[in-house]
Design a protein around this motif. Sequence first.
Motif, PDB file in Angstrom:
ATOM      1  N   ASN A  65       0.823  -1.204   0.000  1.00 52.05           N
ATOM      2  CA  ASN A  65       0.000   0.000   0.000  1.00 52.05           C
ATOM      3  C   ASN A  65       0.860   1.259   0.000  1.00 52.05           C
ATOM      4  OD1 ASN A  65      -2.293  -1.590   0.026  1.00 52.05           O
ATOM      5  ND2 ASN A  65      -2.538  -1.472   2.230  1.00 52.05           N
ATOM      6  N   LYS A  66       1.960   1.255   0.749  1.00 52.24           N
ATOM      7  CA  LYS A  66       2.880   2.399   0.753  1.00 52.24           C
ATOM      8  C   LYS A  66       3.476   2.598  -0.636  1.00 52.24           C
ATOM      9  CE  LYS A  66       4.185   1.899   5.595  1.00 52.24           C
ATOM     10  NZ  LYS A  66       5.262   1.476   6.512  1.00 52.24           N
ATOM     11  N   MET A  67       3.878   1.507  -1.269  1.00 52.51           N
ATOM     12  CA  MET A  67       4.445   1.574  -2.608  1.00 52.51           C
ATOM     13  C   MET A  67       3.421   2.144  -3.587  1.00 52.51           C
ATOM     14  SD  MET A  67       5.983  -1.523  -4.945  1.00 52.51           S
ATOM     15  CE  MET A  67       4.406  -2.362  -4.985  1.00 52.51           C
ATOM     16  N   SER A  68       2.203   1.683  -3.498  1.00 51.74           N
ATOM     17  CA  SER A  68       1.139   2.163  -4.372  1.00 51.74           C
ATOM     18  C   SER A  68       0.891   3.651  -4.160  1.00 51.74           C
ATOM     19  CB  SER A  68      -0.142   1.365  -4.101  1.00 51.74           C
ATOM     20  OG  SER A  68      -1.208   1.846  -4.878  1.00 51.74           O
ATOM     21  N   ASN A  69       0.807   4.066  -2.898  1.00 49.30           N
ATOM     22  CA  ASN A  69       0.588   5.481  -2.593  1.00 49.30           C
ATOM     23  C   ASN A  69       1.747   6.345  -3.075  1.00 49.30           C
ATOM     24  OD1 ASN A  69      -1.886   4.976  -1.371  1.00 49.30           O
ATOM     25  ND2 ASN A  69      -0.985   4.741   0.660  1.00 49.30           N
ATOM     26  N   GLN A  70       2.969   5.871  -2.876  1.00 49.69           N
ATOM     27  CA  GLN A  70       4.145   6.638  -3.305  1.00 49.69           C
ATOM     28  C   GLN A  70       4.182   6.762  -4.819  1.00 49.69           C
ATOM     29  OE1 GLN A  70       6.385   8.207  -1.177  1.00 49.69           O
ATOM     30  NE2 GLN A  70       6.925   9.194  -3.096  1.00 49.69           N
ATOM     31  N   LEU A  71       3.850   5.708  -5.521  1.00 51.94           N
ATOM     32  CA  LEU A  71       3.829   5.766  -6.982  1.00 51.94           C
ATOM     33  C   LEU A  71       2.759   6.737  -7.466  1.00 51.94           C
ATOM     34  CD1 LEU A  71       4.960   4.811  -9.660  1.00 51.94           C
ATOM     35  CD2 LEU A  71       3.373   2.877  -9.554  1.00 51.94           C
ATOM     36  N   GLN A  72       1.592   6.705  -6.850  1.00 54.39           N
ATOM     37  CA  GLN A  72       0.531   7.650  -7.225  1.00 54.39           C
ATOM     38  C   GLN A  72       0.983   9.087  -6.998  1.00 54.39           C
ATOM     39  OE1 GLN A  72      -3.642   6.587  -6.021  1.00 54.39           O
ATOM     40  NE2 GLN A  72      -2.541   4.961  -4.963  1.00 54.39           N
ATOM     41  N   GLU A  73       1.660   9.334  -5.883  1.00 55.53           N
ATOM     42  CA  GLU A  73       2.168  10.679  -5.588  1.00 55.53           C
ATOM     43  C   GLU A  73       3.221  11.099  -6.610  1.00 55.53           C
ATOM     44  OE1 GLU A  73       2.747  14.365  -3.904  1.00 55.53           O
ATOM     45  OE2 GLU A  73       1.078  12.961  -3.706  1.00 55.53           O
ATOM     46  N   ASN A  74       4.111  10.182  -6.974  1.00 57.17           N
ATOM     47  CA  ASN A  74       5.135  10.495  -7.979  1.00 57.17           C
ATOM     48  C   ASN A  74       4.504  10.799  -9.331  1.00 57.17           C
ATOM     49  OD1 ASN A  74       7.105  10.132  -6.053  1.00 57.17           O
ATOM     50  ND2 ASN A  74       7.675   8.084  -6.740  1.00 57.17           N
ATOM     51  N   ILE A  75       3.498  10.045  -9.699  1.00 53.44           N
ATOM     52  CA  ILE A  75       2.801  10.298 -10.967  1.00 53.44           C
ATOM     53  C   ILE A  75       2.135  11.667 -10.922  1.00 53.44           C
ATOM     54  CG2 ILE A  75       0.830   9.592 -12.393  1.00 53.44           C
ATOM     55  CD1 ILE A  75       1.584   6.660 -11.664  1.00 53.44           C
ATOM     56  N   ARG A  76       1.506  12.012  -9.801  1.00 55.08           N
ATOM     57  CA  ARG A  76       0.861  13.319  -9.653  1.00 55.08           C
ATOM     58  C   ARG A  76       1.885  14.442  -9.798  1.00 55.08           C
ATOM     59  NH1 ARG A  76       0.567  17.311  -6.626  1.00 55.08           N
ATOM     60  NH2 ARG A  76       1.830  16.479  -4.943  1.00 55.08           N
ATOM     61  N   ARG A  77       3.056  14.277  -9.183  1.00 54.40           N
ATOM     62  CA  ARG A  77       4.114  15.294  -9.274  1.00 54.40           C
ATOM     63  C   ARG A  77       4.608  15.448 -10.707  1.00 54.40           C
ATOM     64  NH1 ARG A  77       7.701  13.697  -3.987  1.00 54.40           N
ATOM     65  NH2 ARG A  77       6.249  14.522  -2.441  1.00 54.40           N
ATOM     66  N   ILE A  78       4.800  14.341 -11.388  1.00 52.84           N
ATOM     67  CA  ILE A  78       5.265  14.405 -12.784  1.00 52.84           C
ATOM     68  C   ILE A  78       4.246  15.137 -13.641  1.00 52.84           C
ATOM     69  CG2 ILE A  78       5.707  12.997 -14.856  1.00 52.84           C
ATOM     70  CD1 ILE A  78       7.004  10.927 -12.895  1.00 52.84           C
ATOM     71  N   ILE A  79       2.976  14.860 -13.447  1.00 55.79           N
ATOM     72  CA  ILE A  79       1.924  15.541 -14.192  1.00 55.79           C
ATOM     73  C   ILE A  79       1.946  17.034 -13.903  1.00 55.79           C
ATOM     74  CG2 ILE A  79      -0.583  15.798 -14.416  1.00 55.79           C
ATOM     75  CD1 ILE A  79      -0.736  12.711 -14.050  1.00 55.79           C
ATOM     76  N   GLU A  80       2.115  17.390 -12.645  1.00 54.35           N
ATOM     77  CA  GLU A  80       2.165  18.814 -12.260  1.00 54.35           C
ATOM     78  C   GLU A  80       3.380  19.499 -12.891  1.00 54.35           C
ATOM     79  OE1 GLU A  80       0.141  20.958 -10.530  1.00 54.35           O
ATOM     80  OE2 GLU A  80      -1.288  19.314 -10.782  1.00 54.35           O
ATOM     81  N   ILE A  81       4.532  18.845 -12.861  1.00 48.76           N
ATOM     82  CA  ILE A  81       5.749  19.424 -13.443  1.00 48.76           C
ATOM     83  C   ILE A  81       5.564  19.645 -14.934  1.00 48.76           C
ATOM     84  CG2 ILE A  81       8.156  18.903 -14.026  1.00 48.76           C
ATOM     85  CD1 ILE A  81       8.362  17.568 -11.233  1.00 48.76           C
ATOM     86  N   ASN A  82       4.937  18.715 -15.607  1.00 44.40           N
ATOM     87  CA  ASN A  82       4.748  18.820 -17.043  1.00 44.40           C
ATOM     88  C   ASN A  82       3.721  19.883 -17.429  1.00 44.40           C
ATOM     89  OD1 ASN A  82       6.672  16.943 -17.906  1.00 44.40           O
ATOM     90  ND2 ASN A  82       5.294  15.256 -17.503  1.00 44.40           N
ATOM     91  N   LYS A  83       2.899  20.324 -16.492  1.00 44.81           N
ATOM     92  CA  LYS A  83       1.944  21.389 -16.762  1.00 44.81           C
ATOM     93  C   LYS A  83       2.611  22.748 -16.788  1.00 44.81           C
ATOM     94  CE  LYS A  83      -2.252  19.262 -14.920  1.00 44.81           C
ATOM     95  NZ  LYS A  83      -3.285  19.343 -13.885  1.00 44.81           N
ATOM     96  N   ILE A  84       3.748  22.850 -16.126  1.00 45.15           N
ATOM     97  CA  ILE A  84       4.443  24.143 -16.034  1.00 45.15           C
ATOM     98  C   ILE A  84       5.076  24.529 -17.325  1.00 45.15           C
ATOM     99  CG2 ILE A  84       6.315  25.376 -14.871  1.00 45.15           C
ATOM    100  CD1 ILE A  84       5.715  23.764 -12.383  1.00 45.15           C
TER     101      ILE A  84
END
Length: 84
Positions: A65-84
């Motif tokens: 579950n920690k791995m899943s949550n961390q991956l989701q957070e990393n994906i969210r960050r990558i999406i945010e970075i790419n919006k800039i």
Amino acid sequence: MNGFTYLKKTHSLSIVTSMIPTACALIQSIQLLKEGTSKFALGEFNSSVDISSHDELEILGENFNKMSNQLQENIRRIIEINKI
């Protein structure tokens, strides 16, 4: 069959019978982990497992579950970075 042999067989049967709930709980925990990792492998990174076995399988589930949550957070960050 003498008394000792009967007692020995009865005791053995008692031990085996008492292990059945433990074996069922173990199988259920492994099944939950299998289902969670199968979803994860298909790209469902929000999948999680709920295992309350109070043993190493519960820790494994928590780590999944920690791995899943961390991956989701990393994906969210990558999406945010790419919006800039």
